[in-house]
Design an enzyme around this catalytic site. Structure first.
Site, mmCIF file in Angstrom:
data_model
loop_
_atom_site.group_PDB
_atom_site.id
_atom_site.type_symbol
_atom_site.label_atom_id
_atom_site.label_comp_id
_atom_site.label_asym_id
_atom_site.label_seq_id
_atom_site.Cartn_x
_atom_site.Cartn_y
_atom_site.Cartn_z
ATOM 1 N N LEU A 82 2.433 -3.220 -4.391
ATOM 2 C CA LEU A 82 2.120 -3.362 -2.977
ATOM 3 C C LEU A 82 2.503 -4.757 -2.478
ATOM 4 O O LEU A 82 2.482 -5.724 -3.238
ATOM 5 C CB LEU A 82 0.620 -3.139 -2.752
ATOM 6 C CG LEU A 82 0.107 -1.738 -3.074
ATOM 7 C CD1 LEU A 82 -1.415 -1.695 -2.980
ATOM 8 C CD2 LEU A 82 0.720 -0.709 -2.139
ATOM 9 N N ASP A 178 -15.382 -5.031 -9.092
ATOM 10 C CA ASP A 178 -14.823 -6.301 -9.569
ATOM 11 C C ASP A 178 -14.110 -6.977 -8.405
ATOM 12 O O ASP A 178 -12.972 -7.427 -8.512
ATOM 13 C CB ASP A 178 -13.857 -6.071 -10.738
ATOM 14 C CG ASP A 178 -13.455 -7.371 -11.433
ATOM 15 O OD1 ASP A 178 -14.151 -8.390 -11.262
ATOM 16 O OD2 ASP A 178 -12.421 -7.374 -12.144
#
Length: 267
Positions: A82, A178
């Site tokens: 990405l 996370d």
């Protein structure tokens, strides 16, 4: 490095045309790979690539940006690369909206269908209907083991009081698990993807608290995310878990962070 790419290429029925090291991944190896058919992607190792693939799928199913999964087995995970310009400071508002959307996906209980791990540190996710007990046993106490008697004693004292500090039955939201700033990719002022998840169903405030570990979410973030009554009091408890993880995995440089959160929580 080539073994990682070769294995992913075989899963995808192609051959490697180019591979190179890709920066990032403190707990896993990552390579950029271009296949002979022109497809490009990132390939990473990890404690459980197939579990991570399901987590990424869950985030995408919630309507939140995350990499597409191209292939996964018990050794490698091949995912979409990405765009990322490192501009989180311009994307805090969009992150608040994305995170609120993620947390609107809910489960029936706290936990996840799979256990997981950060390197050598196991993360147990057995389902529970008691949030303080889940967070005490499977997060705080588990991460504190082996960090030293003084820290373990203070964490145990906090864990014994969690029922007085945390809500008994907060909405079991899908959390990233996370969500430090390095796991948020941005481009042109928008979130392009959340990466490296450790998903489970829990109190969405755990993600909000962890964002403050190495960054300072802006007012735009909190405005977009929405009201968080009482979060100031719970924040050091929720931030303590990732701090303990860092102490357990990366050493004494994180002891002062752990002790700071314990003191802020009153322990």
């Amino acid at each position: 490095m080539s073994d990682l790419a070769d294995r992913a290429a075989r899963l995808l029925g192609s051959e490697v045309a180019e591979t190179r090291h890709f920066a990032g991944g403190s707990l896993s190896s990552i390579v950029f790979m271009r296949l002979s058919d022109g497809r490009e992607m990132l390939v990473k190792s990890g404690p459980s690539p197939e579990t991570e693939a399901r987590m990424l799928g869950a985030i995408r199913d919630a309507g939140v940006s995350a990499p597409k999964v191209y292939a996964a087995d018990d050794s490698v995970l091949a995912i979409e690369r990405l765009p990322d310009d490192g501009g989180l400071s311009a994307a805090w508002g969009d992150l608040g909206s994305e995170l609120r959307r993620l947390h609107e996906t809910t489960g029936e209980f706290y936990g996840w269908e799979d256990d997981y791990a950060f390197a050598r540190l196991p993360i147990r996710n057995a389902f529970s209907d008691d949030w303080p007990a889940f967070f005490a046993e499977h997060r705080l106490l588990a991460a504190a083991r082996g960090t030293g008697a003084a820290v373990e004693r203070r964490v145990a004292a906090l864990a014994a009081r969690l029922g007085d500090i945390l809500p008994q039955r907060p909405k079991p939201s899908l959390v990233h698990g996370d969500l430090w700033s390095g796991n948020v990719l941005t481009f042109s002022g928008r979130v392009s993807g959340l990466i490296d998840p450790a998903c489970y169903f829990g109190d969405g405030e755990v993600d909000v608290a962890m964002l403050g570990l190495f960054a300072r979410p802006s007012g735009e973030f909190y405005e977009a995310y929405g009201p968080l009554p009482g979060h100031r009091e719970r924040r050091p408890v929720y931030a303590l878990w990732p701090a303990l993880v860092h102490l357990a995995l990366f050493g004494s440089g994180y002891r002062s962070m752990v002790e700071g959160y314990l003191a802020e929580a009153g322990f």
